[in-house]
Design an enzyme around this catalytic site. Structure first.
Site, mmCIF file in Angstrom:
data_model
loop_
_atom_site.group_PDB
_atom_site.id
_atom_site.type_symbol
_atom_site.label_atom_id
_atom_site.label_comp_id
_atom_site.label_asym_id
_atom_site.label_seq_id
_atom_site.Cartn_x
_atom_site.Cartn_y
_atom_site.Cartn_z
ATOM 1 N N TYR A 45 -50.565 65.997 -34.307
ATOM 2 C CA TYR A 45 -50.076 64.814 -35.010
ATOM 3 C C TYR A 45 -50.253 64.934 -36.509
ATOM 4 O O TYR A 45 -49.480 64.387 -37.275
ATOM 5 C CB TYR A 45 -50.708 63.586 -34.358
ATOM 6 C CG TYR A 45 -51.442 62.582 -35.195
ATOM 7 C CD1 TYR A 45 -50.759 61.508 -35.777
ATOM 8 C CD2 TYR A 45 -52.818 62.666 -35.365
ATOM 9 C CE1 TYR A 45 -51.448 60.559 -36.510
ATOM 10 C CE2 TYR A 45 -53.502 61.716 -36.084
ATOM 11 C CZ TYR A 45 -52.815 60.669 -36.665
ATOM 12 O OH TYR A 45 -53.485 59.731 -37.373
ATOM 13 N N HIS A 91 -57.595 48.185 -36.180
ATOM 14 C CA HIS A 91 -56.858 49.245 -36.862
ATOM 15 C C HIS A 91 -56.457 48.778 -38.252
ATOM 16 O O HIS A 91 -56.315 47.570 -38.482
ATOM 17 C CB HIS A 91 -55.599 49.619 -36.053
ATOM 18 C CG HIS A 91 -55.112 51.011 -36.337
ATOM 19 N ND1 HIS A 91 -54.384 51.331 -37.454
ATOM 20 C CD2 HIS A 91 -55.269 52.175 -35.647
ATOM 21 C CE1 HIS A 91 -54.109 52.626 -37.435
ATOM 22 N NE2 HIS A 91 -54.634 53.174 -36.354
ATOM 23 N N GLY A 92 -56.242 49.697 -39.159
ATOM 24 C CA GLY A 92 -55.687 49.365 -40.480
ATOM 25 C C GLY A 92 -54.227 48.946 -40.301
ATOM 26 O O GLY A 92 -53.556 49.421 -39.378
ATOM 27 N N ASP A 207 -35.019 98.226 -39.996
ATOM 28 C CA ASP A 207 -36.299 97.923 -39.348
ATOM 29 C C ASP A 207 -36.841 99.184 -38.668
ATOM 30 O O ASP A 207 -36.856 99.298 -37.449
ATOM 31 C CB ASP A 207 -36.041 96.790 -38.326
ATOM 32 C CG ASP A 207 -37.296 96.351 -37.587
ATOM 33 O OD1 ASP A 207 -38.409 96.639 -38.065
ATOM 34 O OD2 ASP A 207 -37.139 95.724 -36.512
HETATM 35 C C1 SPV Z 1 -39.409 91.584 -35.033
HETATM 36 O O1 SPV Z 1 -39.163 90.380 -35.242
HETATM 37 O O2 SPV Z 1 -39.438 92.413 -35.933
HETATM 38 C C2 SPV Z 1 -39.678 92.066 -33.673
HETATM 39 C C3 SPV Z 1 -39.126 91.339 -32.528
HETATM 40 O O3 SPV Z 1 -40.321 93.070 -33.544
HETATM 41 S S1 SPV Z 1 -37.618 92.119 -32.120
HETATM 42 O O4 SPV Z 1 -36.768 92.086 -33.277
HETATM 43 O O5 SPV Z 1 -37.031 91.385 -31.004
HETATM 44 O O6 SPV Z 1 -37.915 93.482 -31.715
HETATM 45 MG MG MG Z 2 -40.558 94.189 -35.288
#
Ligand code: SPV
Ligand code: MG
Length: 434
Positions: A45, A91-92, A207
């Site tokens: 909350y 309560h307030g 990546d």
């Molecule tokens: C990321 O967010 O970098 C991950 C998850 O490793 S995934 O992209 O699904 O591999």
């Molecule tokens: Mg990742």
């Protein structure tokens, strides 16, 4: 004449003059019982409590005028009120408007059951309170306060949620976005995911562990500077064991709560590419040794090392995934993440079911990017403890930015794009001063 009974609910861990004044007034009405909200109810909350329930109860018990302190499980205190049937609830009057209105309505209805009365005193804001609250918030961002909070959340809630953050601004969104629930509580994300995909993509890079740890840690720092919620760090493969141990120590020192490493080796590619690219899974022995090295390196009990299993991604099958889960737990993993790139969640649910036969308590993590139709309640019922929305802020921002750029190109002016943009006055006040 029997003494009247009075009930007051308390959620604050910063007690100020306004609170004690209202307690004194309430105590004049009769024997005062205070309900101290559980950590879980408070976390749902407002901010995470700085003091635990036990500590808060101890403080309340020692305030003049307080008769008894009981644990209060919900905002409207249904259970506790029905048991006590107090003559008065105090309560307030500040809850006559705002998110607590439904709680007030519910208590008025409850009191009708035994003819109790709601007494509201004018709320007196204490000028010191906002200063102290600001101080409390600042404390929450410090490494020693932040690091252990994910573990505490796992102990409090069956299901914890995290959303990705890849810079200060997305960190602020993860920290601050809330929507009201009907019962007066709010929904918000519990934690942040520092995705390798988003951190790399935001830098225009693939990546593939190309963005080095110095840069990833810079992102962590940017986010930490403006947030207080726990961070789950995407550690990719964790690199060589000899490097992983250093990373563990660094993350621990800066206050990260968990690192998730995936059981791949060599040139790691994003999991959602699956077997369309060459990706090699690590051996159980070598990956277990990496987990063990990480666990041995850490200095606190708070940082969690979560082992991410890529067997379903790499089409090695359910049994391989389960065998690896058992081995990684044996090596000391604090959690298991299972990943899948299928829209249909059945392989995920099958894993969850069999994993829970193997282990009934270790946190289980899923990343429902592909199987996005599954609701959090279904994951919770399947024994999942952490759901990570891994890339959604980045993926939603990019099309919005692209549309704006194209609109400006098309019209050779910005007027037509204004409607897609936040007003300038708003963006310059978006970030409050410290
Ligand atoms: C990321 O967010 O970098 C991950 C998850 O490793 S995934 O992209 O699904 O591999
Ligand atoms: Mg990742």
């Amino acid at each position: 004449m029997t003494e009247k009974t009075v009930f007051m609910s308390f959620s604050s861990d910063i007690i100020h003059g306004g609170h004690t004044r209202i307690i004194q007034r309430a105590a004049k009405l009769g024997k005062l019982t205070i309900g101290a909200l559980t950590d879980e109810a408070i976390a749902g909350y407002k901010r995470f409590p700085l003091l635990t329930l036990t500590e808060r109860m101890e403080i309340l018990r020692n305030i003049n005028g307080v008769g008894e302190v009981v644990v209060q499980k919900t905002l409207a205190a249904e259970e506790e009120l029905r048991l006590l049937k107090p003559d008065y609830v105090v309560h307030g009057d500040d809850w006559r408007a705002g998110p607590q209105m439904p709680v007030r309505g519910k208590i008025i209805e409850l009191l009708k059951e035994w003819g109790g009365e709601l007494v509201e005193y004018p709320y007196s804001a204490d000028p010191n309170f906002s200063r102290l609250e600001g101080f409390g918030q600042a404390q929450m961002s410090m490494p020693d306060f932040r690091r252990g909070r994910l573990k505490r959340l796992f102990a409090l809630k069956p299901l914890v949620t995290a959303i990705e953050a890849h810079n200060g601004l997305t960190g602020l969104l993860a920290e601050k976005v809330r929507i009201p629930n009907e019962d007066g509580s709010v929904r918000q994300f519990d934690a942040m995911w520092l995705s390798s995909l988003c951190d790399s993509t935001a830098k225009g890079k693939p990546d593939i562990e190309l963005v080095d740890m110095t840069s990833r840690l810079r992102t962590v720092d940017d986010i930490m500077e403006v947030t207080t919620k726990p961070i789950v760090f995407d550690g990719d493969t964790g690199g060589l064991s000899e490097h992983f141990t250093w990373l563990v120590r660094t993350l621990e020192r800066v206050g990260v709560s968990a690192i998730i490493i995936e059981d791949k080796k060599g040139l790691k590619k994003n999991s959602l590419l699956g077997v369309s690219v060459v990706q090699e899974q690590d051996t159980i022995e070598d990956f277990s040794a990496k987990i063990r090295a990480g666990k041995q390196a850490q200095l606190t009990k708070e940082l969690m090392i979560v082992a991410r299993i890529e067997s379903l991604i790499l089409e090695k099958g359910h049994d391989d995934a389960l065998k690896r889960a058992a081995a990684y737990l044996e090596a000391g993993a604090d959690g298991i993440m299972i990943h899948s790139r299928l829209k249909n969640p059945s392989e995920i649910f099958k894993f969850c079911e069999d994993f829970r036969k193997l282990d009934d308590h270790t946190p289980l993590v899923v990343v429902p990017t592909s199987f996005s139709s599954v609701r959090e309640e279904e994951f919770r019922d399947a024994g999942v403890n952490l759901v990570i929305y891994a890339n959604h802020l980045l993926r939603s921002a990019f099309p919005a930015m692209k549309k704006t750029a194209e609109t400006i190109l098309k019209h050779r002016r910005a007027l037509e794009a204004d409607e897609f943009c936040m007003p300038f006055q708003e963006i310059i006040t978006l970030i409050p001063d410290m």
